[in-house]
Design an enzyme around this catalytic site. Structure first.
Site, PDB file in Angstrom:
ATOM      1  N   ASP A   1       0.859  -0.667   0.025  1.00 28.72           N
ATOM      2  CA  ASP A   1       0.052  -0.051   0.292  1.00 28.72           C
ATOM      3  C   ASP A   1       1.196   1.224   0.050  1.00 28.72           C
ATOM      4  O   ASP A   1       2.085   1.698   1.151  1.00 28.72           O
ATOM      5  CB  ASP A   1      -0.934  -0.198   1.555  1.00 28.72           C
ATOM      6  CG  ASP A   1      -1.835   1.221   1.342  1.00 28.72           C
ATOM      7  OD1 ASP A   1      -2.362   1.667   0.542  1.00 28.72           O
ATOM      8  OD2 ASP A   1      -1.766   2.028   2.454  1.00 28.72           O
TER       9      ASP A   1
ATOM     10  N   ASP B   1       1.357   5.229   0.451  1.00 29.63           N
ATOM     11  CA  ASP B   1       1.196   6.536   1.034  1.00 29.63           C
ATOM     12  C   ASP B   1       1.705   7.674   1.518  1.00 29.63           C
ATOM     13  O   ASP B   1       2.359   7.870   1.889  1.00 29.63           O
ATOM     14  CB  ASP B   1       0.821   5.204   2.837  1.00 29.63           C
ATOM     15  CG  ASP B   1      -0.548   5.147   2.987  1.00 29.63           C
ATOM     16  OD1 ASP B   1      -0.762   4.099   1.908  1.00 29.63           O
ATOM     17  OD2 ASP B   1      -0.924   4.763   3.932  1.00 29.63           O
TER      18      ASP B   1
ATOM     19  N   GLU C   1       2.545  10.682   0.937  1.00 30.82           N
ATOM     20  CA  GLU C   1       1.350  12.124   1.543  1.00 30.82           C
ATOM     21  C   GLU C   1       2.604  13.293   1.017  1.00 30.82           C
ATOM     22  O   GLU C   1       3.166  13.865   2.005  1.00 30.82           O
ATOM     23  CB  GLU C   1       1.183  12.244   2.904  1.00 30.82           C
ATOM     24  CG  GLU C   1      -0.050  11.010   2.710  1.00 30.82           C
ATOM     25  CD  GLU C   1      -0.379  11.092   4.204  1.00 30.82           C
ATOM     26  OE1 GLU C   1      -0.753  11.881   4.648  1.00 30.82           O
ATOM     27  OE2 GLU C   1      -1.032   9.558   4.920  1.00 30.82           O
TER      28      GLU C   1
ATOM     29  N   TYR D   1     -11.237  12.242   5.251  1.00 32.29           N
ATOM     30  CA  TYR D   1     -10.881  13.012   6.659  1.00 32.29           C
ATOM     31  C   TYR D   1      -9.685  14.421   7.354  1.00 32.29           C
ATOM     32  O   TYR D   1      -9.376  14.271   6.058  1.00 32.29           O
ATOM     33  CB  TYR D   1     -10.689  11.701   8.096  1.00 32.29           C
ATOM     34  CG  TYR D   1     -10.002  10.821   7.241  1.00 32.29           C
ATOM     35  CD1 TYR D   1      -8.120  10.905   7.828  1.00 32.29           C
ATOM     36  CD2 TYR D   1     -10.028   9.270   7.365  1.00 32.29           C
ATOM     37  CE1 TYR D   1      -7.960   9.587   7.142  1.00 32.29           C
ATOM     38  CE2 TYR D   1      -9.292   8.722   6.622  1.00 32.29           C
ATOM     39  CZ  TYR D   1      -8.143   8.245   7.231  1.00 32.29           C
ATOM     40  OH  TYR D   1      -7.303   7.402   6.455  1.00 32.29           O
TER      41      TYR D   1
END
Length: 483
Positions: free
Chosen positions: A244, A246, A248, A323
């Site tokens: 995965d 991620d 950012e 979120y």
């Protein structure tokens, strides 16, 4: 999808070596098998989607037979067991929160999930995946060295000192043995550890970076560290079913100090392709198909800066940031995870974030709706010193006191905080306000509403960050909301 075909024989002298499987008219193999077996299971597919398959036999010299006839198969519809129910397990949750992999089992969460992402692996300054025991850099002790006692293990047996794999990785292996349909991915990066993602994605580093991650976490070749006996070649093989990503964020600001380049968008797409190619190549040697997923931003500007529509062809699915739209780093209260944007939202036009706007943005660049999994928080964002106007909504305040950090509280604690719960059912948001302190969060009722939205729009499922903040009711609401 379970495939089978008639056996082939080789008359050329080099012998039958295996079979190549081609999906959706591909000219290069989607997967390969070795030996004489005539079956293959294609996994990680999208619900309600039609796939075509053909097979070629392959001999020891690399010669190929003609293509088999083509078959067409449609996967089952999403909803209930067909929709993805994804959750993150945090490496550090075993410390202050005292949340172990065993708790994912005894809470009932594991039985209701389809995927778990283990957070996180780090990238070093040489642009490689690595393991280390160093504060702020890595925690090999939590990952695979710590020995758990019998009360902390999934199988109820205490770890021994010199077993080759311990820690969270071994407990994940035990959890998967109990729930064989559960898939677990290793997540790379996150907010804190995305600093060198841009370096890793450079053409000069890309192939070696991907190989380093696959070597550690897919092949399971863990290093021996600090005199502990855990690790060694293949010690963690079978723990993880995929990777995965991620990052950012590619092409735009994330945590302070992150490396950011204008070419990140192009390089991220190439990095996704490199992971897909290497995972496929290694999977073919062990008869497995590995998953590849990514976590993507809600901010349209960050999507434009770093996300190319081409990545979705190489991803099994992508989780959408649902979120942290607003939080106590801003002076004004707001809904941190709203489904839709209320007309009264006072945020500037380019900062009017919502689940719906994030999903629509990604679809507009070419994301298949069925590959988008909507993120949910198992925590709240909070302000205090909030005047009693409009039930605290859109008022000024300062960060509320939280157990682990200011302005943040886990759902299993927040649900018992004092205050009145207010709902905006039209826009999919709730908050709790006690006259001075304001918390924005998700509860089971709101999660079920978001599940209805996912089903109604043909999306790929729900994801929650993170399991240690849930009392079990949020994951249950994910399951019932998608049923």
């Amino acid at each position: 999808i379970s495939l089978s075909w008639g056996a082939s024989t080789d008359t050329g002298g080099s012998g039958l070596a295996g079979y190549n499987i081609y999906r959706n008219g591909a000219t290069t193999p989607t997967a390969t098998t070795t030996g004489t077996g005539t079956t293959f299971i294609d996994s990680g597919l999208t619900p309600s989607t039609t796939y075509t398959y053909q097979v070629r036999a392959r001999d020891g010299a690399g010669n190929l037979s003609g293509l088999s006839n083509q078959i067409s198969v449609t996967t089952n519809a999403g909803g209930g067991g067909g929709s993805r129910r994804v959750a993150y397990f945090t490496q550090w949750g075993i410390y202050g929160r005292n949340f172990f992999v065993k708790d994912v089992d005894v809470s009932g969460q594991a039985a209701k999930l389809t995927h778990i992402n283990y957070a996180f692996a780090n990238i070093n300054s040489s642009a490689r995946c690595f393991e280390v025991n160093q504060l702020g850099q890595g925690d090999a002790w939590a990952d695979y060295q710590r020995r758990f006692d019998a009360s902390q293990t999934v199988n109820g047996q205490a770890d021994t000192f010199n077993q080759p794999l311990a820690g969270n990785f071994n407990q994940i292996k035990q959890l998967k043995a109990k729930y064989p349909n559960l898939k677990v991915n290793l997540s790379i990066g996150g907010w804190t550890w995305s600093k060198f993602f841009s370096d890793a994605a450079l053409p000069a580093n890309r192939s070696a970076f991907v190989a380093s991650c696959i070597d550690l976490f897919i092949k399971g070749n863990l290093p021996l560290i600090g005199g502990e006996p855990q690790g060694g070649p293949g010690s963690a093989f079978g723990v993880f079913d995929g990777i995965d990503l991620d990052w950012e964020w590619p092409g735009s600001e994330g945590n302070v100090g992150n490396v950011v380049r204008p070419e990140d968008k192009t390089n991220f797409a190439a990095l996704v392709q490199e992971f897909r190619s290497q995972l496929n190549a290694y999977g073919a040697t062990v008869g497995r198909q590995y998953l590849l997923t990514a976590f993507l931003p809600a901010d349209a500007a960050k999507v434009d800066a770093g996300i190319a529509g081409s990545i979705f062809a190489n991803l099994d699915f992508a989780t959408v940031q649902g979120y942290d739209f607003y939080g106590a780093w801003q002076p004004q209260t707001n809904h941190q995870s709203q489904l839709r944007n209320p007309a009264a939202n006072p945020a500037p036009a380019n900062q009017r974030f919502s689940v719906e706007s994030a999903v629509n943005k990604l679809i507009s660049i070419g994301a298949p709706a069925s590959k988008l999994v909507v993120g949910l928080p198992a925590y709240g964002r909070g302000w205090t010193g909030v005047p009693n106007v409009n039930n605290g909504l859109y008022q000024n305040g300062s960060p509320a006191t939280g157990t682990w950090e200011a302005g943040n509280e886990d759902y299993d604690v927040l649900k018992n905080r004092p205050g009145t719960v207010f709902r905006d059912n039209t826009n999919g948001a709730i908050w709790k306000y006690d006259g001075t302190t304001f918390w924005s969060y998700d509860d089971p009722q709101l999660i079920q509403q978001k599940g209805t939205y996912v089903k109604g729009n043909g999306l790929g499922g729900l994801m929650i960050w993170s399991l240690d903040g849930d009392d079990g009711s949020l994951v249950t609401a994910m399951q019932t909301g998608l049923a």
